[in-house]
Design a protein around this motif. Structure first.
Motif, mmCIF file in Angstrom:
data_model
loop_
_atom_site.group_PDB
_atom_site.id
_atom_site.type_symbol
_atom_site.label_atom_id
_atom_site.label_comp_id
_atom_site.label_asym_id
_atom_site.label_seq_id
_atom_site.Cartn_x
_atom_site.Cartn_y
_atom_site.Cartn_z
ATOM 1 N N UNK A 97 -24.724 8.282 32.561
ATOM 2 C CA UNK A 97 -25.233 9.655 32.512
ATOM 3 C C UNK A 97 -24.839 10.342 31.198
ATOM 4 N N UNK A 98 -25.780 11.092 30.636
ATOM 5 C CA UNK A 98 -25.517 11.812 29.388
ATOM 6 C C UNK A 98 -24.590 13.000 29.633
ATOM 7 N N UNK A 99 -24.836 13.721 30.709
ATOM 8 C CA UNK A 99 -23.969 14.836 31.126
ATOM 9 C C UNK A 99 -23.585 14.598 32.579
ATOM 10 N N UNK A 100 -22.513 15.193 33.056
ATOM 11 C CA UNK A 100 -22.074 14.924 34.429
ATOM 12 C C UNK A 100 -23.121 15.279 35.495
ATOM 13 N N UNK A 103 -30.041 14.714 34.549
ATOM 14 C CA UNK A 103 -30.901 13.646 35.051
ATOM 15 C C UNK A 103 -31.299 12.672 33.948
ATOM 16 N N UNK A 104 -30.700 12.804 32.776
ATOM 17 C CA UNK A 104 -31.001 11.867 31.688
ATOM 18 C C UNK A 104 -29.836 10.903 31.520
ATOM 19 N N UNK A 105 -30.198 9.689 31.107
ATOM 20 C CA UNK A 105 -29.194 8.644 30.930
ATOM 21 C C UNK A 105 -29.217 8.174 29.488
ATOM 22 N N UNK A 106 -28.088 7.597 29.056
ATOM 23 C CA UNK A 106 -27.973 7.085 27.696
ATOM 24 C C UNK A 106 -27.730 5.588 27.750
ATOM 25 N N UNK A 107 -28.458 4.860 26.896
ATOM 26 C CA UNK A 107 -28.316 3.409 26.832
ATOM 27 C C UNK A 107 -27.083 3.080 25.989
ATOM 28 N N UNK A 129 -34.840 -0.933 24.080
ATOM 29 C CA UNK A 129 -34.142 0.354 23.989
ATOM 30 C C UNK A 129 -33.074 0.257 22.921
ATOM 31 N N UNK A 130 -33.037 1.214 21.977
ATOM 32 C CA UNK A 130 -31.944 1.199 20.988
ATOM 33 C C UNK A 130 -30.650 1.712 21.613
ATOM 34 N N UNK A 131 -29.550 1.369 20.990
ATOM 35 C CA UNK A 131 -28.248 1.841 21.467
ATOM 36 C C UNK A 131 -28.181 3.346 21.257
ATOM 37 N N UNK A 132 -27.770 4.068 22.295
ATOM 38 C CA UNK A 132 -27.667 5.520 22.214
ATOM 39 C C UNK A 132 -28.950 6.244 22.598
ATOM 40 N N UNK A 133 -29.987 5.523 23.009
ATOM 41 C CA UNK A 133 -31.252 6.158 23.383
ATOM 42 C C UNK A 133 -31.076 6.970 24.659
ATOM 43 N N UNK A 134 -31.656 8.152 24.689
ATOM 44 C CA UNK A 134 -31.615 9.010 25.863
ATOM 45 C C UNK A 134 -32.926 8.806 26.613
#
Length: 157
Positions: A97-100, A103-107, A129-134
């Motif tokens: 998860x990008x934030x606690x 609803x978006x996730x980070x690769x 998917x690149x590293x760090x992609x949201x």
């Protein structure tokens, strides 16, 4: 010279005789126009003729690199971590998860897939998917399902 003068006089008489006839011609033409049936001022009430649309051209079996979009038929069988060249070891940590409470996730890894494209089934490696992609939860879930299915295939072999 006498013949020239006589020709001029004869030509003048011919022109003088034609002139009165031309003066009456517009009157006779107007009379003919009045006696002719008049054309309707509006178009007929019949619907216009509509031709059938032509057949669309058949889709080309060949695609250019800009048209390559992975669909269900062209999904790759092998998804790899680009750093190790192996499938990701921990599937739960691929997307975090990008934030606690978002609803978006980070690769967390760079994901590539090996597939075969085109009419000659040329092997290609493309970035998934690149590293760090949201990404959204839907995209992450789709990739995670493919990774789980890939792991199940390799465990069965």
């Amino acid at each position: 010279m006498a013949s020239t003068t006589r020709a001029r006089k004869t030509a003048a008489k011919v022109v003088a005789e034609e002139t009165p006839a031309e003066a009456t011609a517009p009157e006779s033409r107007a009379a003919e126009a009045d006696s002719a049936p008049a054309a309707p001022e509006a178009a007929p009430l019949e619907p216009p003729r509509v031709d059938a649309a032509p057949e669309p051209p058949a889709p080309s079996p060949y695609v250019t690199p800009t048209e390559v979009i992975p669909d269900e038929e062209n999904l790759a069988d092998v998804i790899l971590d680009d750093a190790t060249g192996q499938p990701p070891a921990n599937l739960d940590e691929v997307f975090v998860p990008l934030t606690p409470f978002g609803s978006t996730l980070q690769c967390t890894v760079r994901l590539v897939e090996r597939t075969f494209l085109g009419p000659h089934r040329n092997p290609v490696t493309r970035l998934l998917q690149p590293k760090g992609a949201v990404v959204s939860e839907g995209i992450a879930a789709r990739i995670r399902e493919r990774l789980i299915a890939q792991a199940a295939r390799t465990d069965n072999q």
